[in-house]
Write a protein that holds these residues in place. Structure first.
Motif, PDB file in Angstrom:
ATOM      1  N   MET A   1      -5.735   7.190   3.904  1.00 39.59           N
ATOM      2  CA  MET A   1      -5.306   7.622   2.582  1.00 39.59           C
ATOM      3  C   MET A   1      -5.208   6.398   1.690  1.00 39.59           C
ATOM      4  O   MET A   1      -4.679   5.358   2.076  1.00 39.59           O
TER       5      MET A   1
ATOM      6  N   GLY B   1      -3.409   8.097  -2.886  1.00 40.82           N
ATOM      7  CA  GLY B   1      -3.072   9.514  -2.846  1.00 40.82           C
ATOM      8  C   GLY B   1      -4.213  10.397  -2.364  1.00 40.82           C
ATOM      9  O   GLY B   1      -4.059  11.609  -2.264  1.00 40.82           O
ATOM     10  N   ASN B   2      -5.353   9.797  -2.095  1.00 44.50           N
ATOM     11  CA  ASN B   2      -6.492  10.596  -1.632  1.00 44.50           C
ATOM     12  C   ASN B   2      -6.718  10.381  -0.140  1.00 44.50           C
ATOM     13  O   ASN B   2      -6.679   9.256   0.351  1.00 44.50           O
ATOM     14  N   TRP B   3      -6.971  11.485   0.511  1.00 42.02           N
ATOM     15  CA  TRP B   3      -7.128  11.456   1.960  1.00 42.02           C
ATOM     16  C   TRP B   3      -8.601  11.634   2.351  1.00 42.02           C
ATOM     17  O   TRP B   3      -9.293  12.477   1.800  1.00 42.02           O
TER      18      TRP B   3
ATOM     19  N   LYS C   1       1.410  -1.198  -0.797  1.00 45.60           N
ATOM     20  CA  LYS C   1       1.506   0.090  -1.499  1.00 45.60           C
ATOM     21  C   LYS C   1       2.907   0.658  -1.338  1.00 45.60           C
ATOM     22  O   LYS C   1       3.490   0.581  -0.256  1.00 45.60           O
ATOM     23  N   GLU C   2       3.382   1.259  -2.416  1.00 45.65           N
ATOM     24  CA  GLU C   2       4.714   1.867  -2.345  1.00 45.65           C
ATOM     25  C   GLU C   2       4.689   3.039  -1.368  1.00 45.65           C
ATOM     26  O   GLU C   2       3.679   3.733  -1.237  1.00 45.65           O
ATOM     27  N   LEU C   3       5.801   3.227  -0.736  1.00 42.50           N
ATOM     28  CA  LEU C   3       5.883   4.298   0.258  1.00 42.50           C
ATOM     29  C   LEU C   3       6.261   5.612  -0.437  1.00 42.50           C
ATOM     30  O   LEU C   3       7.356   6.143  -0.260  1.00 42.50           O
ATOM     31  N   LEU C   4       5.321   6.069  -1.229  1.00 46.08           N
ATOM     32  CA  LEU C   4       5.489   7.323  -1.954  1.00 46.08           C
ATOM     33  C   LEU C   4       4.260   8.175  -1.659  1.00 46.08           C
ATOM     34  O   LEU C   4       3.177   7.632  -1.405  1.00 46.08           O
ATOM     35  N   ASP C   5       4.425   9.460  -1.716  1.00 44.76           N
ATOM     36  CA  ASP C   5       3.325  10.349  -1.333  1.00 44.76           C
ATOM     37  C   ASP C   5       2.016  10.005  -2.031  1.00 44.76           C
ATOM     38  O   ASP C   5       0.955  10.043  -1.440  1.00 44.76           O
ATOM     39  N   ARG C   6       2.114   9.637  -3.316  1.00 40.24           N
ATOM     40  CA  ARG C   6       0.875   9.444  -4.069  1.00 40.24           C
ATOM     41  C   ARG C   6       0.346   8.014  -4.012  1.00 40.24           C
ATOM     42  O   ARG C   6      -0.740   7.743  -4.496  1.00 40.24           O
ATOM     43  N   GLU C   7       1.137   7.131  -3.468  1.00 37.83           N
ATOM     44  CA  GLU C   7       0.703   5.731  -3.457  1.00 37.83           C
ATOM     45  C   GLU C   7       0.463   5.190  -2.054  1.00 37.83           C
ATOM     46  O   GLU C   7      -0.150   4.141  -1.882  1.00 37.83           O
TER      47      GLU C   7
ATOM     48  N   PRO D   1       7.361  12.572   4.144  1.00 38.36           N
ATOM     49  CA  PRO D   1       6.359  13.062   3.200  1.00 38.36           C
ATOM     50  C   PRO D   1       6.828  14.384   2.592  1.00 38.36           C
ATOM     51  O   PRO D   1       7.457  15.195   3.273  1.00 38.36           O
TER      52      PRO D   1
END
Lengths: 255, 500
Positions: free
Chosen positions: A159, A162-164, A130-136, A55
């Motif tokens: 999450m 992108g929202n936690w 979901k893609e393994l990207l911080d926002r996704e 991350p």
């Protein structure tokens, strides 16, 4: 591409928050994953792989080391490196589809009085779509965390997009017991049970995703706000007795 | 409340990995080192875009060429796209790096099979099964590879009749024993001789007696493996008009070439209790055999009868002197022992003079070994006579054919036979009485003519068994009942005792 295998007929399925007691059985084959128990006496390369999703990669990659993951004394032991950003753990090669009930024994003792290290241990299911990207990233987790000199805590959250979101936390200067995540439809319940206790304690219940998931547990030595890292002590967590108490369907990896 | 909100913010940041827009970085294409390769490989697995996944796998490989997983995953991605050459290259690399992924080895073997690279396919499949022996897909593929590899029929080796290149074999008898070995890596399904199925044991030894006419006979041996591949072998046999009388007194030279015997008697054991009359029995049997036409007899007594000496006689000396028209007697008087096998069943042993009382396997001679003699020597007839008690010999009882049949001797003499008579069964004691072992005493009487049931001057193996069983059993008050059996063939061992 994965090959769906329809053998995972529920034998002991109950809805996520109607918690049946242990119905997992010893098994050695991936085909038995609908009720699977891995005691980590050896590393099952056909079921797990070492993972290292970073991350906040952009600001940490130049000073990053993968945590050491080893089978040690019949347990999976994760130990972060010192002097750098570090995380690591195991991710399942298999995918769980539909309702499930999974758990793992976890043991971590937070080191106190250390200012330069955050201590984070997680048991999660990750949304495979979901893609393994911080926002996704899509993830539902039970988190044990101690940031620098602050008190340690345990909580659960998720999450999405992108929202936690998380539930309430409890103080915990470590944890020795079992972490458990169940899902029925989109309803997820996170529970824990400390060593010696009989009853499960609900950490959180929330509506999340019904997509395919993989299982992940990991340790890391930094939280989001840390942009430079000394990490004088390692974060050490052990995981044992991973169980799929029940699963609607397990999708075995093609390779 | 404020503190709680601050904490919430911190934890959100923790999980988002500082996912504020200005801090989000694209996948790090410049990152180096094996610490970051799992990150790229895992990101690729979650990627919906195959091009991007490919790129991420490639980066993982570039950053850490020794990291196996991206080779496996990218190879599989290519495989699913039909890019088989690239898939094979990546899978092979993963294999070279020492992956323990049994699925990879199976998939690689599968691709190599499509390319008809059978040896390599077989090699990788073996690795898959070595890691997980019960992997069903690999087991299924193994059958396909074996089938693809095995295009040949069974290998046929003919012991009898002996093939002489370009020459027709000449024989006088009306039956020809066809005996040999059929082997195939896929297993031999059957062997036929002139279209009649031959007996076939688990080792591939086959045997069939077939009638041959006066004049030229073509014998066709066919064998098929479990995959349906066939081999055919043919040999020509020329049969002369028979010189053997259909009736009247039969003589030894009409039926046999040489008559050879190995006679063993042990009284004074090194570790087993001494016996009284085994040596005398052996000497008496030797004498009687000489009287019935045996000209080559190896008499091995007491301290000479070591395991090594007996095995040398059986498996080194005998094969050098025995021909296909000869008869052989193996006689043993001494201790015998039957041992229980761990997986059930029993195993009989003859105990040589130096045999141990517990380590039979190492110091004794198993009946299995003795029996295997029949596949080592081409003798037409072999008779094992054991003045010891055994079980677990796997005897197939056969009463033999009726001696009343016209031309009986001529017929059974021309067919191969391996027969055995033992002094008793498991748990019985071979008794000694009147200066002889009880069994050998009756054996000698049998060969003096008492077993010649039809009084034709010939005692057959079957007659010997038929005589000895009740005679010994009655004399011992049923404490010892000889066993008789046929181990191979349909012929009869013949003793020519002369008409009384």
């Amino acid at each position: 591409m994965r090959k769906p295998i329809r053998w995972a007929v529920l034998v002991c399925w109950v809805f996520a928050w109607v918690f049946v007691s242990e119905c997992a059985a010893e098994s050695t084959g991936a085909r038995d994953l609908s009720r699977y128990h891995d005691s980590f006496d050896k590393f099952r390369e056909d079921l797990w792989e070492k993972t290292g999703f970073i991350p906040g990669q952009g600001i940490r990659e130049d000073n990053f080391k993968l945590a050491d993951v080893a089978i040690d004394g019949g347990m999976a032991r994760v130990k972060t490196a010192t002097g750098c950003f570090s995380l690591g753990g195991l991710g399942s090669k298999f995918v769980i589809r539909g309702d499930f009930d999974v758990q793992v024994d976890c043991s971590v003792s937070f080191v106190t009085g250390v200012r330069d290290t955050d201590q984070v241990v997680m048991f999660s299911v990750l949304d495979k779509t979901k893609e393994l990207l911080d926002r996704e990233l899509g993830v539902a987790s039970i988190v044990l965390v101690k940031i620098a000199m602050r008190k340690g805590r345990i909580f659960s959250g998720y999450m999405e997009g992108g929202n936690w979101s998380r539930g309430s936390w409890e103080e915990a200067e470590g944890f020795h017991g079992t972490l458990r995540i169940t899902r029925a439809g989109k309803e997820v319940t996170a529970l824990c049970r400390k060593e010696g206790e009989q009853e499960w304690k609900k950490l959180n219940a929330f509506t999340w995703s019904a997509n395919d998931v993989i299982v992940n547990f990991k340790a890391q030595n930094y939280s989001a706000k840390r942009t430079s890292q000394k990490a004088s002590v390692p974060v050490v967590a052990t995981f044992d007795n991973f169980k799929v108490n029940a699963a609607r369907e397990i999708i075995e990896p093609e390779i | 409340m404020f503190f709680r909100e601050v904490c919430r913010f911190c934890f959100i940041l923790c999980f988002m990995g500082l996912s504020l827009p200005h801090l989000i970085s694209p996948p790090d294409l410049a990152a180096e080192g094996c610490d970051k390769a799992p990150h790229l490989s895992w990101q690729a697995q979650f990627s919906k875009d195959k091009e991007k996944a490919t790129q991420l796998y490639r980066q993982a490989i570039e950053q850490c060429p020794g990291f196996i997983r991206p080779y496996e995953l990218l190879g599989n991605l290519y495989r699913n796209e039909g890019r088989k050459e690239e898939a094979v290259a990546l899978f092979t690399k993963a294999a070279e790096l020492g992956t323990n992924n049994y699925k990879l080895y199976h998939l690689l073997a599968s691709l190599l099979l499509e390319k008809n690279e059978l040896d390599e396919a077989h090699r990788y499949l073996k690795k898959s099964l070595a890691i997980r022996g019960d992997y069903r897909e690999a087991l299924e593929l193994k059958t396909r590879i074996d089938a693809a590899q095995d295009k040949d029929g069974p290998r046929l080796l003919l012991y009898e009749p002996v093939i002489t290149r370009g020459l027709a074999l000449i024989q006088a008898q009306e039956n020809q024993t066809v005996r040999g070995l059929a082997t195939d890596k896929s297993g031999v399904a059957w062997v036929k001789v002139n279209q009649i199925e031959a007996s076939l044991d688990e080792l591939g030894n086959f045997l069939k007696d077939i009638p041959v006419s006066v004049g030229t006979n073509t014998i066709v041996v066919e064998a098929e493996d479990r995959l349906g591949n066939r081999t055919t072998l043919s040999v020509t046999v020329e049969r002369k008009a028979s010189t053997v009388p259909l009736s009247g007194a039969a003589s030894l030279s009409d039926f046999y070439g040489k008559s050879i015997a190995v006679v063993i008697g042990v009284n004074r054991y090194e570790k087993w209790p001494a016996l009284e009359f085994a040596v005398q029995d052996a000497k008496a049997v030797e004498k009687r055999l000489k009287e019935t036409g045996f000209e080559e007899i190896a008499l091995i007594l007491d301290k000479e009868a070591t395991q090594g000496r007996i095995l040398t006689e059986l498996f080194h000396n005998l094969p050098k002197k025995v021909g296909s028209n000869d008869r052989v007697v193996f006689y043993f008087a001494g201790h015998g022992q039957t041992a229980d096998l761990p997986g059930g069943g029993k195993k009989g042993y003859i105990i040589p003079v130096d045999g141990d009382t517990t380590d039979y396997a190492g110091t004794a001679i198993s009946m299995e070994q003795v029996r295997s003699l029949s596949s080592r020597i081409p003798a037409k007839h072999i008779l094992y006579v054991m003045d010891s008690c055994y079980s677990g010999l796997g005897l197939s009882r056969s009463a033999g054919q009726s001696p009343a049949v016209s031309g009986f001797l001529r017929k059974v003499a021309s067919m191969r036979a391996v027969q055995i008579v033992t002094a008793g069964g498991s748990g019985e004691q071979a008794q000694e009485r009147g200066g002889h072992g009880l069994f050998t005493g009756f054996l000698l009487k049998a060969l003096e003519g008492e077993a010649d049931i039809n009084k034709d001057g010939v005692v057959t193996g079957t007659e010997l068994g038929a005589y000895l069983r009740p005679a010994v059993s009655d004399a011992s008050n049923q404490a010892q009942t000889p066993l008789y059996g046929r181990l191979e063939g349909e012929g009869e061992f013949l003793f020519f005792i002369g008409k009384k």
